[in-house]
Write a protein that holds these residues in place. Structure first.
Motif, PDB file in Angstrom:
ATOM      1  N   LYS A 120       0.823  -1.210   0.000  1.00 39.10           N
ATOM      2  CA  LYS A 120       0.000   0.000   0.000  1.00 39.10           C
ATOM      3  C   LYS A 120       0.864   1.271   0.000  1.00 39.10           C
ATOM      4  CE  LYS A 120      -4.260  -1.546   0.773  1.00 39.10           C
ATOM      5  NZ  LYS A 120      -5.267  -1.344  -0.284  1.00 39.10           N
ATOM      6  N   CYS A 121       2.018   1.209   0.674  1.00 43.30           N
ATOM      7  CA  CYS A 121       2.818   2.432   0.827  1.00 43.30           C
ATOM      8  C   CYS A 121       4.291   2.063   0.930  1.00 43.30           C
ATOM      9  CB  CYS A 121       2.373   3.207   2.072  1.00 43.30           C
ATOM     10  SG  CYS A 121       2.267   2.166   3.524  1.00 43.30           S
ATOM     11  N   ILE A 122       5.131   3.049   0.607  1.00 39.50           N
ATOM     12  CA  ILE A 122       6.580   2.816   0.668  1.00 39.50           C
ATOM     13  C   ILE A 122       7.267   4.138   1.001  1.00 39.50           C
ATOM     14  CG2 ILE A 122       6.960   3.254  -1.808  1.00 39.50           C
ATOM     15  CD1 ILE A 122       9.006   0.929  -1.680  1.00 39.50           C
ATOM     16  N   SER A 123       8.355   4.076   1.775  1.00 37.53           N
ATOM     17  CA  SER A 123       9.085   5.313   2.093  1.00 37.53           C
ATOM     18  C   SER A 123      10.559   4.970   2.266  1.00 37.53           C
ATOM     19  CB  SER A 123       8.532   5.926   3.378  1.00 37.53           C
ATOM     20  OG  SER A 123       9.265   7.077   3.700  1.00 37.53           O
ATOM     21  N   TRP A 124      11.397   5.762   1.618  1.00 42.19           N
ATOM     22  CA  TRP A 124      12.856   5.511   1.622  1.00 42.19           C
ATOM     23  C   TRP A 124      13.508   6.575   2.495  1.00 42.19           C
ATOM     24  CZ3 TRP A 124      15.226   3.488  -3.539  1.00 42.19           C
ATOM     25  CH2 TRP A 124      16.522   2.995  -3.325  1.00 42.19           C
ATOM     26  N   ASN A 125      14.186   6.153   3.553  1.00 45.13           N
ATOM     27  CA  ASN A 125      14.852   7.095   4.461  1.00 45.13           C
ATOM     28  C   ASN A 125      16.016   7.762   3.714  1.00 45.13           C
ATOM     29  OD1 ASN A 125      16.712   8.129   6.382  1.00 45.13           O
ATOM     30  ND2 ASN A 125      15.771   6.888   7.962  1.00 45.13           N
ATOM     31  N   LYS A 126      15.968   9.118   3.648  1.00 46.73           N
ATOM     32  CA  LYS A 126      16.960   9.835   2.808  1.00 46.73           C
ATOM     33  C   LYS A 126      18.371   9.777   3.400  1.00 46.73           C
ATOM     34  CE  LYS A 126      13.929  11.815  -0.084  1.00 46.73           C
ATOM     35  NZ  LYS A 126      12.935  10.742   0.102  1.00 46.73           N
ATOM     36  N   ASP A 127      18.473   9.705   4.737  1.00 52.03           N
ATOM     37  CA  ASP A 127      19.811   9.757   5.341  1.00 52.03           C
ATOM     38  C   ASP A 127      20.451   8.384   5.496  1.00 52.03           C
ATOM     39  OD1 ASP A 127      19.371  12.374   5.478  1.00 52.03           O
ATOM     40  OD2 ASP A 127      19.258  12.553   7.656  1.00 52.03           O
ATOM     41  N   GLN A 128      19.683   7.464   6.094  1.00 56.64           N
ATOM     42  CA  GLN A 128      20.325   6.169   6.404  1.00 56.64           C
ATOM     43  C   GLN A 128      20.060   5.088   5.359  1.00 56.64           C
ATOM     44  OE1 GLN A 128      18.216   7.611   8.942  1.00 56.64           O
ATOM     45  NE2 GLN A 128      19.929   8.740   9.815  1.00 56.64           N
ATOM     46  N   GLY A 129      19.133   5.346   4.436  1.00 55.64           N
ATOM     47  CA  GLY A 129      18.939   4.400   3.338  1.00 55.64           C
ATOM     48  C   GLY A 129      17.990   3.248   3.630  1.00 55.64           C
ATOM     49  N   PHE A 130      17.253   3.287   4.764  1.00 56.38           N
ATOM     50  CA  PHE A 130      16.285   2.215   5.028  1.00 56.38           C
ATOM     51  C   PHE A 130      15.045   2.416   4.158  1.00 56.38           C
ATOM     52  CE2 PHE A 130      18.469   2.864   9.165  1.00 56.38           C
ATOM     53  CZ  PHE A 130      19.103   1.635   9.231  1.00 56.38           C
ATOM     54  N   ILE A 131      14.458   1.281   3.705  1.00 51.89           N
ATOM     55  CA  ILE A 131      13.212   1.363   2.931  1.00 51.89           C
ATOM     56  C   ILE A 131      12.123   0.688   3.757  1.00 51.89           C
ATOM     57  CG2 ILE A 131      12.071   0.763   0.767  1.00 51.89           C
ATOM     58  CD1 ILE A 131      14.995   0.308  -0.325  1.00 51.89           C
ATOM     59  N   ALA A 132      11.065   1.455   4.069  1.00 52.85           N
ATOM     60  CA  ALA A 132       9.942   0.861   4.807  1.00 52.85           C
ATOM     61  C   ALA A 132       8.791   0.681   3.831  1.00 52.85           C
ATOM     62  CB  ALA A 132       9.527   1.781   5.942  1.00 52.85           C
ATOM     63  N   CYS A 133       8.167  -0.525   3.843  1.00 56.31           N
ATOM     64  CA  CYS A 133       7.005  -0.695   2.979  1.00 56.31           C
ATOM     65  C   CYS A 133       5.893  -1.360   3.792  1.00 56.31           C
ATOM     66  CB  CYS A 133       7.362  -1.503   1.741  1.00 56.31           C
ATOM     67  SG  CYS A 133       8.156  -3.059   2.108  1.00 56.31           S
ATOM     68  N   GLY A 134       4.685  -0.857   3.592  1.00 58.26           N
ATOM     69  CA  GLY A 134       3.545  -1.399   4.322  1.00 58.26           C
ATOM     70  C   GLY A 134       2.540  -1.975   3.346  1.00 58.26           C
ATOM     71  N   GLY A 135       1.804  -3.010   3.805  1.00 60.17           N
ATOM     72  CA  GLY A 135       0.832  -3.634   2.899  1.00 60.17           C
ATOM     73  C   GLY A 135      -0.312  -4.260   3.676  1.00 60.17           C
ATOM     74  N   GLN A 159      15.996  12.817  11.182  1.00 59.00           N
ATOM     75  CA  GLN A 159      16.884  13.414  12.185  1.00 59.00           C
ATOM     76  C   GLN A 159      17.017  12.525  13.415  1.00 59.00           C
ATOM     77  OE1 GLN A 159      14.693  15.024  10.449  1.00 59.00           O
ATOM     78  NE2 GLN A 159      15.596  16.930   9.700  1.00 59.00           N
ATOM     79  N   TYR A 160      15.920  11.861  13.797  1.00 57.12           N
ATOM     80  CA  TYR A 160      15.955  11.066  15.034  1.00 57.12           C
ATOM     81  C   TYR A 160      15.898   9.567  14.761  1.00 57.12           C
ATOM     82  CZ  TYR A 160      15.321  15.471  17.447  1.00 57.12           C
ATOM     83  OH  TYR A 160      15.499  16.749  17.912  1.00 57.12           O
ATOM     84  N   GLN A 161      16.065   9.163  13.504  1.00 61.93           N
ATOM     85  CA  GLN A 161      16.054   7.732  13.135  1.00 61.93           C
ATOM     86  C   GLN A 161      14.820   7.017  13.682  1.00 61.93           C
ATOM     87  OE1 GLN A 161      19.364   5.156  13.314  1.00 61.93           O
ATOM     88  NE2 GLN A 161      20.813   6.649  12.562  1.00 61.93           N
ATOM     89  N   LYS A 162      13.648   7.575  13.377  1.00 61.92           N
ATOM     90  CA  LYS A 162      12.423   6.922  13.837  1.00 61.92           C
ATOM     91  C   LYS A 162      11.523   6.665  12.649  1.00 61.92           C
ATOM     92  CE  LYS A 162      12.633   8.596  18.457  1.00 61.92           C
ATOM     93  NZ  LYS A 162      12.103   9.142  19.628  1.00 61.92           N
ATOM     94  N   LEU A 163      10.708   5.644  12.806  1.00 62.96           N
ATOM     95  CA  LEU A 163       9.736   5.295  11.765  1.00 62.96           C
ATOM     96  C   LEU A 163       8.357   5.342  12.406  1.00 62.96           C
ATOM     97  CD1 LEU A 163       8.912   4.063   9.018  1.00 62.96           C
ATOM     98  CD2 LEU A 163       9.402   1.821   9.973  1.00 62.96           C
ATOM     99  N   THR A 164       7.432   6.063  11.762  1.00 65.96           N
ATOM    100  CA  THR A 164       6.068   6.147  12.288  1.00 65.96           C
ATOM    101  C   THR A 164       5.138   5.466  11.291  1.00 65.96           C
ATOM    102  OG1 THR A 164       6.760   8.319  13.040  1.00 65.96           O
ATOM    103  CG2 THR A 164       4.468   7.753  13.351  1.00 65.96           C
ATOM    104  N   THR A 165       4.325   4.515  11.753  1.00 69.37           N
ATOM    105  CA  THR A 165       3.444   3.776  10.831  1.00 69.37           C
ATOM    106  C   THR A 165       2.035   3.747  11.408  1.00 69.37           C
ATOM    107  OG1 THR A 165       3.943   1.706  11.956  1.00 69.37           O
ATOM    108  CG2 THR A 165       5.334   2.281  10.106  1.00 69.37           C
ATOM    109  N   SER A 166       1.058   3.539  10.521  1.00 75.69           N
ATOM    110  CA  SER A 166      -0.325   3.521  10.977  1.00 75.69           C
ATOM    111  C   SER A 166      -1.138   2.590  10.082  1.00 75.69           C
ATOM    112  CB  SER A 166      -0.850   4.952  10.933  1.00 75.69           C
ATOM    113  OG  SER A 166      -2.212   4.935  10.711  1.00 75.69           O
ATOM    114  N   ASP A 167      -2.152   1.896  10.670  1.00 75.20           N
ATOM    115  CA  ASP A 167      -2.914   0.929   9.866  1.00 75.20           C
ATOM    116  C   ASP A 167      -4.388   1.334   9.788  1.00 75.20           C
ATOM    117  OD1 ASP A 167      -4.105   0.275  12.243  1.00 75.20           O
ATOM    118  OD2 ASP A 167      -2.916  -1.521  12.567  1.00 75.20           O
ATOM    119  N   GLN A 168      -5.201   0.463   9.153  1.00 77.78           N
ATOM    120  CA  GLN A 168      -6.600   0.823   8.865  1.00 77.78           C
ATOM    121  C   GLN A 168      -7.461   0.850  10.125  1.00 77.78           C
ATOM    122  OE1 GLN A 168      -6.955  -2.815   6.514  1.00 77.78           O
ATOM    123  NE2 GLN A 168      -8.949  -3.154   7.455  1.00 77.78           N
TER     124      GLN A 168
END
Length: 1181
Positions: free
Chosen positions: A18-33, A82-91
């Motif tokens: 459903k969604c994807i986000s690439w961390n610009k600084d550290q290079g992590f890719i988060a994807c949700g489905g 800046q703080y190396q955090k990932l925020t996610t939310s579901d339906q």
């Protein structure tokens, strides 16, 4: 820019993303489905090979973690870099904040309102605050540590998007109905946003994305649009700020699901699907735009339904979520860059400056020159020069003399390879495409092209000069419309009206060589013009829209890369028969390659070229490829069978510190093969192979190999083939040498192995040759060492030369102290003087000047050095030593040492010093600087003139009636000057009549001479009168105030002699006052009589005196009480007695003290109270 798909990662169990986000600084890719799927991946490149950097390096998943915690499908993922955090939310409305701990992700915080679902979350620019919007209109702003800052319910509104401004002062809320509302950062409504892109749109629409680029890496130009808003129907607007009245409008013509800026805000990616014309199904596409709405290209992506996209932090990759896959595409940006004369020129933006930063990086000696350029459009290079195309600065109108370019909006700046601007040209057409040859610059807009024949001061061959002379008459700047058909015989003109006319078929690319200009148009037409006199020779038609055109070195073939990255070749001169049986010129060659993003022809072979396809470089010879090389560099240069490539992606990651590792040289196969043959098989076979594949570079390789083996015949042959005359001479020289080791030493020196060559020479006991070698290299330190180690007497002149050269070496580096030591040994007085001067060692300089023989040519220079630092005496000595008294006098004048100047002028009988002095004095007087003029005369021993001026000042001050003490001081000064003048005259006379007669006569003669000189007798005769007058005037008042009335009266009586200096009113008023106080009413009455008879008084004033006299003398008889003492004073008598300047009384005794300076007397008993003369204040002896 070009893009191509490079990698695909499948999500297990076909879970839809459903969604994807690439961390610009550290290079992590988060994807949700769906079903609570949340993964964090990281692609990393492991490579040891320096060439395999950037996109070419193989990448593997270094992290692949599934994060458990959500049950419903994950709809929003957002990073806080800046703080190396990932925020996610579901339906279900559950929000989780994840943090990284020891390489894995863990839940840090959880929040659930249980009422509604989260539609969007956004962190502000510094990562301190998050804004969360729910579908039911609730807004929460929280801090990074989990505290709630404020919350608000927007009644009756369905929210779906949120964005912060760059300064975190403004929040944008996107509604489900497509409206966007602007709030401040406290949640107060400000206004609705005007959506210009939705004009004439009907039906329901929803917002596909809002992305506000925060300027973290600077902007591509000042006031650049940065807020992108896109709707699902494909309408898009890009704004400069939240209430921009005229935003950039785009209609993408597709169904949009997601948008995002790249990391520098120069490219906007818009993802969605487009109706395919042939099939009835939709095709997933990503469109790329600039902030000004120009379309950069389209990327087609396989799969059914694309749901999201995200850029990588360096802007070189993009991740796309399609069905249950993540596709990665590589981006090849259009960097603004070029390569000229070993220099890589590249431009980048910085957050702290509005301009582009253009770096000229000299790769040979690793130096860089930086230049800041506003609104840079492009960089084009050729040979040793570079053209920067920019927008003209509105605030600085051009020079008035360039009338035809007045109001020109663009500039082409010709720079050399260190970025020095040589020649700017103002033009009125947009330089969208710029091409450059050794003599011309061609800039094209969509409708017209402008040609400028630039001039640079450099050596040209006779042929080139001929061409230039011919074309100079035809005007150096011309403009042609793309629809014109110039014949080449008539001049083009600089007529900007041509540029305004439109065209149905715009220009899309241009290229030029020394004799041909090629213009490509969007329909696929290619127009070929001749240069330097522009004539349309031929039109060809191709079935593709060119993006980049390139001519080979003899202008026979044209390479075309079209907008989708397909490379084709066109032979411009081939004659072929087409399908209708007619003969046509020009033929499309059979070769075609896809996903090509760069290509370069070899400079010295028309059939050789290199091209970049995805992450591989291919070299083609006659359209046959060699095996590819893995790299992602841009090709700078291809000549001598070597390709120079630059890893621009890597350089721009740290643009301020380019690294030499990012320049890579590739040898092509024939060069590698020849080298291998020579090393492994032998020279004979290699020379056979090279004869079959001749190239000067290969012959040079063979010659060098043969030299190493002392195979002189082959070496000579090879040098002849590569036309190296020096090489041939060198082989001849070797042939004349007898000893083998001597030959080896010479060869070592030829190849630059100098240490080895020197060792061989010394082993052969040929120190002279070793020294000769070091002399050629300019290695003077080694020369000195060799000279000192040698037995026997070393060559003196060479030693001196070496010492001086080393001195020069230190002096060039401004190490003056070290330089001095060597110059002393090298007896180099000139440079020594310079070093002393630089070191401010003036004693050393003086010693040097004293040691020089008379009339040495250095002396004037040294004297000048002394003058510059104001050392008069030394300068004069130096000038006199080289027999330049005139210069010495000028120096004294310049440094205000007038006494010295006058003395020198007299000694060297120079006449003009007096006039010079007078001129300078009158100049000072004009400016009202009388005291400076007096000082000047005093220094020059012109006491008489000084005294004259001084008296003038004293008289003026006296007239002002201000401070009598100051006036007295001035008169004393004048008198002292006169005394000095008397002294001077006496001495001069003594000098004249030496030994002839007594002193008395000489003094008399001096006085007589003075008499002749002096016209204004009043001050020479009695110089002290003024001083005396004011002295007694002050003394009388002081005595009166101290209560010594009688003495005051005696003193006041003296003042009667000075009516010419002190006004009579003052004198007689004071006298009357003293007499009255001393009850000497006779004297008082005489004073009053005098006052009443003064002409200078008005009748009213006289009346007042009469009234006063009446009042006094009605009470007292006008008779003096004490007769005897006053009588003598009043009568004056014959022999006037000297007056005591301390008490004002007459001196009757024979013992008294006389001042040596002013010749005034004081009573003997009084002088013991004084240490200074009461009148002239000179010390009492």
């Amino acid at each position: 820019m070009f893009f191509y798909l490079s990698k695909k990662i499948a999500i297990p169990n076909n879970v839809k993303l459903k969604c994807i986000s690439w961390n610009k600084d550290q290079g992590f890719i988060a994807c949700g489905g769906e079903d609570g799927l949340l993964k964090v991946l990281k692609l990393e490149t492991q490579t040891d090979d320096a060439r395999l950097r950037g996109l070419a390096a193989p990448s593997n998943l270094s992290m692949n973690q599934t994060l458990e915690g959500h049950s419903g499908s994950v709809q929003v993922v957002t990073w806080n870099e800046q703080y190396q955090k990932l925020t996610t939310s579901d339906q279900n409305g559950l929000i989780i904040v994840w943090m990284l701990y020891k390489g894995s992700w863990y839940e840090e915080m959880i929040n659930n309102r249980n009422k509604s679902v989260v539609r969007s979350m956004s962190w502000n620019a510094d990562g301190q605050k998050i804004c969360i919007v729910y579908e039911d209109g609730a807004v929460i702003v929280g801090s990074v540590d989990g505290n709630r800052i404020w919350g608000k319910d927007l009644k009756g509104i369905q929210l779906c998007h949120v964005a912060w401004s760059a300064d975190s002062k403004v929040l944008l809320f996107g509604m489900a109905n497509g409206e966007i509302h602007i709030y401040d950062n406290q949640g107060n409504f400000m206004m609705k946003m005007k959506l210009s892109c939705l004009v004439n749109v009907t039906g329901a629409i929803s917002i596909a994305g809002i992305h506000w680029y925060h300027g973290t890496e600077g902007y591509m130009e000042p006031d650049c649009p940065c807020l992108a808003i896109c709707f699902d129907n494909g309408r898009c607007q890009i704004m400069r700020h939240e209430n921009d009245p005229n935003p950039v409008l785009i209609d993408t013509g597709m169904y949009v699901v997601s948008i995002q800026w790249n990391h520098v805000g120069t490219v906007l990616a818009v993802a969605g699907s487009q109706k395919a014309v042939a099939q009835d199904k939709d095709v997933n596409t990503v469109q790329f735009y600039t902030p000004f709405g120009e379309h950069l290209g389209t990327l087609k992506v396989p799969g059914k339904q694309m749901s999201a996209l995200s850029w990588e932090g360096s802007g070189l990759k993009i991740a796309l979520a399609v069905d249950s896959f993540i596709y990665f595409a590589n981006i090849r940006p259009d960097y603004k860059w070029g390569y000229c004369a070993n220099t890589v020129v590249y431009a980048y933006t910085r957050p702290d400056r509005p301009e582009y930063c253009v770096v000229f990086w000299d790769t040979k000696n690793n130096e860089k020159y930086v230049k800041y350029v506003k609104s840079l459009i492009s960089v084009t290079t050729c040979g040793d020069f570079c053209i920067l195309a920019t927008k003209a600065d509105e605030n600085h109108p051009q020079e008035e003399n360039e009338m035809e370019t007045f109001g020109a909006t663009f500039v082409l700046v010709l720079c050399n390879s260190i970025g020095t601007p040589m020649d700017p040209k103002y033009i009125d057409i947009v330089p969208l495409f710029v091409a450059m040859t050794k003599t011309h610059v061609i800039a094209a807009s969509k409708e017209a092209f402008y040609i400028w024949q630039y001039r640079v001061a450099k050596k040209l061959t006779a042929l080139e000069i001929n061409q230039i002379v011919r074309s100079r008459k035809e005007g150096r700047e011309r403009i042609y419309h793309v629809d014109d058909t110039p014949s080449g015989s008539v001049d083009g003109v600089l007529d900007y009206s041509k540029a305004i006319q439109g065209t149905r078929d715009p220009i899309c690319a241009i290229t030029a060589s020394d004799k041909t200009l090629i213009v490509g148009r969007e329909s696929g037409t290619i127009q070929r013009y001749s240069l330097p006199n522009v004539g349309l020779i031929q039109k060809y038609s191709l079935n593709c829209q060119a993006y980049q055109l390139s001519l080979n070195c003899n202008s026979s073939r044209l390479a075309i890369i079209d907008i989708s990255g397909v490379l084709t070749f066109f032979d411009l001169d081939a004659r072929v028969t087409d399908s209708t049986g007619q003969q046509v010129i020009g033929e499309l060659l059979k070769l075609e390659r896809k996903d090509v993003w760069d290509m370069k022809w070899a400079k010295d072979n028309p059939d050789l070229f290199a091209m970049m396809e995805k992450t591989r470089m291919y070299v083609f010879r006659n359209l046959d490829p060699e095996e590819p090389i893995q790299t992602s560099g841009y090709i700078c240069n291809f000549e001598d069978l070597e390709i120079k490539s630059v890893l621009l992606d890597e350089i721009l990651k740290n643009a301020e510190h380019p690294n030499k590792d990012y320049i890579i040289n590739f040898e092509i196969r024939s060069l590698r093969d020849s080298r291998a043959l020579i090393e492994k098989v032998g020279i004979e076979d290699a020379s056979q192979f090279i004869e079959d594949n001749p190239h000067p570079r290969l012959w040079r390789l063979l010659a060098e190999a043969a030299l190493q083996k002392l195979d002189l015949q082959t070496a000579e042959q090879a040098f002849v083939h590569c036309k190296d005359y020096q090489g041939i001479k060198f082989v001849k020289l070797l042939g004349n040498l007898q000893s083998e080791s001597m030959k080896q030493a010479e060869v070592a020196a030829y190849f630059g192995r100098f240490e080895e060559a020197e060792r061989m020479y010394l082993d052969l006991d040929r120190r002279d040759l070793a020294i000769g070698l070091r002399l050629k290299l300019g290695d003077w330190f080694r020369v000195l060492q060799l000279l000192k180690t040698g037995s026997g007497d070393a060559d003196d002149s060479l030693l001196e030369q070496a010492h001086n050269a080393i001195g020069d070496y230190f002096a060039d580096r401004q190490k003056w102290l070290n330089a001095v030591q060597y110059y002393v040994q090298g007896r180099n007085q000139e440079r020594l003087a310079e070093c002393y001067y630089m070191l401010e060692d003036y004693e050393g300089l003086e010693t040097l000047a004293n040691s020089l023989p008379e009339n040495n040519k250095l002396l004037p220079e040294i004297a000048q050095m002394f003058v510059r630092v104001g050392m008069c005496e030394q300068a004069v000595m130096a000038f006199l030593k080289c027999n330049q008294p005139k210069a010495a006098v000028d120096t004294c004048v310049h440094l205000n040492q007038w006494n010295k100047a006058v003395e020198l002028a007299k000694n060297h009988s120079m006449k003009e010093i007096g006039s010079l002095l007078a001129r300078y004095a009158s100049h000072l007087l004009e400016k009202n600087k009388t005291l400076d003029a007096i000082e000047l005369y005093r220094k020059a021993n012109y006491f008489f003139d000084a005294a004259q001026l001084m008296f003038k000042i004293a008289d003026e001050e006296a007239r002002k009636r201000t401070k009598p003490l100051r006036v007295k001081k001035l008169y004393v000064l004048s008198a002292l000057l006169i005394e000095q003048y008397h002294e001077q005259m006496k001495n001069a006379q003594q000098g004249k009549v030496k030994g002839k007669s007594s002193e008395a006569t000489s003094a008399l003669a001096g006085l007589l001479e003075e008499e002749v000189l002096s016209t204004a007798g009043r001050f020479t005769d009695n110089a002290w009168r003024g001083a005396e007058a004011y002295h007694f005037f002050i003394l009388a008042q002081r005595q009166l105030y101290e209560g010594y009335v009688d003495t005051a009266l005696k003193t006041a009586l003296h003042l009667r002699d000075y009516e010419d200096i002190i006004p009579a009113v003052e004198i007689y008023s004071l006298l009357a006052l003293c007499a009255c106080a001393g009850r000497a009413f006779g004297t008082c009455s005489k004073a009053f009589i005098k006052l009443e008879s003064l002409d200078s008084l008005s009748s009213e004033q006289k009346q007042q005196y009469e009234d006063l006299a009446l009042e006094i003398f009605t009470k007292h008889t006008p008779k003096d009480n004490r007769k005897s003492e006053l009588d003598s004073l009043l009568e004056g008598g014959e022999g006037k007695l000297p007056t005591c300047v301390a008490t004002g009384s007459p001196i009757t005794e024979y013992q008294f003290w006389m001042c040596s300076v002013c010749k005034h007397c004081v009573l003997a008993q009084e002088i013991s109270n004084y240490t200074f003369c009461p009148l002239c204040h000179s010390p009492v002896g």
